[in-house]
Design a protein around this motif. Structure first.
Motif, short mmCIF file in Angstrom:
data_model
loop_
_atom_site.label_atom_id
_atom_site.label_comp_id
_atom_site.label_asym_id
_atom_site.label_seq_id
_atom_site.Cartn_x
_atom_site.Cartn_y
_atom_site.Cartn_z
N CYS A 1 0.96 -1.31 0.02
CA CYS A 1 -0.18 0.41 -0.04
C CYS A 1 0.69 1.52 0.07
N PRO A 2 1.67 1.14 -1.28
CA PRO A 2 2.20 3.16 -1.19
C PRO A 2 1.49 4.27 -1.43
N GLY A 3 2.31 5.18 -0.82
CA GLY A 3 1.47 6.32 -1.02
C GLY A 3 2.48 7.74 0.34
N SER A 4 2.02 8.90 0.32
CA SER A 4 2.94 9.82 1.15
C SER A 4 2.14 9.82 2.98
N PHE A 5 0.93 9.30 2.89
CA PHE A 5 0.56 9.46 4.20
C PHE A 5 1.15 10.71 5.21
N VAL B 1 5.76 4.41 3.39
CA VAL B 1 5.79 5.53 2.87
C VAL B 1 6.89 5.49 1.76
N VAL B 2 6.78 6.33 0.26
CA VAL B 2 7.42 7.28 -0.76
C VAL B 2 7.65 8.49 -0.33
N ILE B 3 8.43 8.62 -1.00
CA ILE B 3 9.78 9.67 -0.23
C ILE B 3 9.30 10.36 -1.86
N LYS C 1 9.92 16.05 -4.55
CA LYS C 1 8.85 16.99 -5.07
C LYS C 1 8.54 18.00 -4.00
N LYS C 2 7.89 16.81 -3.16
CA LYS C 2 6.15 17.30 -2.32
C LYS C 2 7.27 18.27 -0.41
N GLN C 3 7.03 19.40 -0.27
CA GLN C 3 7.68 19.40 1.16
C GLN C 3 6.59 19.14 2.53
N TYR D 1 12.59 5.21 -1.39
CA TYR D 1 12.39 6.17 -2.20
C TYR D 1 12.82 5.46 -3.68
N GLY D 2 12.08 5.84 -4.43
CA GLY D 2 12.47 5.14 -5.99
C GLY D 2 11.00 4.65 -6.01
N LEU D 3 11.56 4.10 -7.52
CA LEU D 3 10.50 3.38 -8.33
C LEU D 3 9.66 2.23 -7.63
N LEU D 4 8.30 2.77 -7.79
CA LEU D 4 7.78 1.92 -7.05
C LEU D 4 8.11 -0.03 -6.88
N VAL D 5 8.24 -0.04 -8.67
CA VAL D 5 8.13 -1.44 -8.73
C VAL D 5 8.77 -2.43 -8.62
N VAL E 1 -1.47 -1.60 -3.68
CA VAL E 1 -3.35 -1.63 -3.47
C VAL E 1 -3.33 -0.01 -3.36
N LYS E 2 -4.25 0.38 -4.29
CA LYS E 2 -4.83 1.88 -3.42
C LYS E 2 -6.09 2.10 -3.31
N GLY E 3 -6.52 3.37 -2.89
CA GLY E 3 -8.03 3.77 -2.45
C GLY E 3 -8.86 4.98 -3.21
N GLU F 1 -8.40 9.09 -12.64
CA GLU F 1 -7.38 9.28 -14.07
C GLU F 1 -5.92 9.12 -13.98
N TYR F 2 -6.11 9.71 -12.69
CA TYR F 2 -4.20 9.81 -12.29
C TYR F 2 -4.17 8.33 -11.45
N GLU F 3 -4.68 7.85 -11.21
CA GLU F 3 -4.53 6.47 -10.59
C GLU F 3 -4.09 5.53 -11.65
N GLN G 1 -3.96 6.11 -14.50
CA GLN G 1 -2.29 5.97 -15.59
C GLN G 1 -1.28 5.92 -14.68
N MET G 2 -1.43 5.89 -13.42
CA MET G 2 -0.20 5.49 -12.92
C MET G 2 -0.59 4.19 -12.43
N ALA G 3 -1.37 3.19 -12.69
CA ALA G 3 -1.50 1.63 -12.71
C ALA G 3 -0.97 1.22 -13.83
N LEU G 4 -1.22 1.40 -14.83
CA LEU G 4 -1.09 0.86 -16.34
C LEU G 4 0.12 1.67 -16.77
N ALA G 5 1.29 2.52 -16.08
CA ALA G 5 2.38 2.65 -15.65
C ALA G 5 3.16 2.05 -15.02
N ASN G 6 2.69 1.20 -13.80
CA ASN G 6 3.53 0.10 -13.97
C ASN G 6 2.93 -1.95 -14.32
N GLN G 7 1.66 -1.73 -14.81
CA GLN G 7 2.14 -2.46 -15.48
C GLN G 7 2.28 -2.92 -16.38
O1 PNS Z 1 -0.22 9.40 -1.93
P1 PNS Z 1 -0.02 9.74 -2.78
O2 PNS Z 1 0.88 11.11 -3.40
O3 PNS Z 1 -0.88 9.85 -3.55
O4 PNS Z 1 1.92 8.81 -3.28
C1 PNS Z 1 1.64 8.41 -5.08
C2 PNS Z 1 2.68 7.43 -4.75
C3 PNS Z 1 3.76 7.41 -3.81
C4 PNS Z 1 1.98 5.54 -4.41
C5 PNS Z 1 3.61 7.87 -6.26
O5 PNS Z 1 4.07 8.62 -6.47
C6 PNS Z 1 4.27 6.22 -6.36
O6 PNS Z 1 4.26 5.21 -7.06
N1 PNS Z 1 5.44 7.14 -6.21
C7 PNS Z 1 6.90 6.75 -6.70
C8 PNS Z 1 8.09 6.34 -7.85
C9 PNS Z 1 7.18 5.43 -8.62
O7 PNS Z 1 7.22 4.84 -8.60
N2 PNS Z 1 6.05 6.41 -10.20
C10 PNS Z 1 5.41 5.95 -10.97
C11 PNS Z 1 4.29 5.52 -10.84
S1 PNS Z 1 3.94 5.06 -12.49
#
Ligand code: PNS
Length: 171
Positions: free
Chosen positions: A6-10, A35-37, A40-42, A70-74, A86-88, A96-98, A100-106
């Motif tokens: 379960c990834p996120g900024s939390f 907890v993904v660092i 770009k976010k403060q 810190y790095g690429l989630l996959v 798993v994302k909520g 839309e954003y989720e 896009q990320m799901a397809l990129a990760n796939q």
């Molecule tokens: O809680 P958030 O900020 O919406 O979480 C976004 C998060 C951390 C899940 C996303 O930014 C991520 O997966 N970052 C890791 C870097 C990465 O793999 N980026 C490509 C995802 S397609």
């Protein structure tokens, strides 16, 4: 063993996140809340603080672990041998954003599937940033964040509204 991440900024963890984590823990053998660092976010809380807060809030959940990355989630998912990300999803606006990320990760790592869980209706509106905005204007955030974390989160984020602040006059 079926592992889900379960990834996120939390920043910080909310009751909405906690609900998704709880649901995920019922579906998989082990859950890693990650907890993904994002450089770009403060953030309002350091990575260590966010990890510690999630640990406290999930203390009763036996198959839940907390980590940071810190790095690429996959790459993390592959390293752990996890089968799902798993994302909520709250509202359609998340989609839309989720998606896009799901397809990129796939594309990057087809062995893991992104799984979307719906939040409970009462958490549909909730996000860390909304909660932070409420707190910054002196609003009550009870019920937005896990009870055990409330004093700590309030101490950092809650600011009483200054009654002497000059209201801008309408012309
Ligand atoms: O809680 P958030 O900020 O919406 O979480 C976004 C998060 C951390 C899940 C996303 O930014 C991520 O997966 N970052 C890791 C870097 C990465 O793999 N980026 C490509 C995802 S397609």
């Amino acid at each position: 063993m079926r592992i889900a991440v379960c990834p996120g900024s939390f920043d910080p963890v909310t009751v909405g996140h906690l609900d998704i984590i709880r649901q995920t823990a019922k579906l998989f053998d082990q859950v890693i809340v990650l907890v993904v660092i994002n450089p770009k976010k403060q953030p309002s809380f350091t990575c260590e603080e966010r990890v510690e807060m999630i640990r406290l809030a999930t203390a009763g959940m036996e198959n839940v672990k907390v980590d940071h990355y810190y790095g690429l989630l996959v790459d993390y998912v592959r390293e752990k041998g996890a089968v799902a990300i798993v994302k909520g999803l709250r509202a359609v606006s998340d989609f839309e954003y989720e998606f896009q990320m799901a397809l990129a990760n796939q594309k990057l790592y087809p062995e893991a599937q992104t799984v979307f869980l719906t939040t409970r209706a009462e958490n549909m509106y909730l996000s860390s940033s909304l909660m932070k905005q409420v707190a910054s204007f002196g609003g009550e955030i009870d019920g937005f964040v896990p009870e055990i974390l409330l004093p700590r989160i309030k101490e950092r984020l809650w600011k009483p509204l200054d009654p002497t602040a000059k209201k801008e006059e309408l012309k």
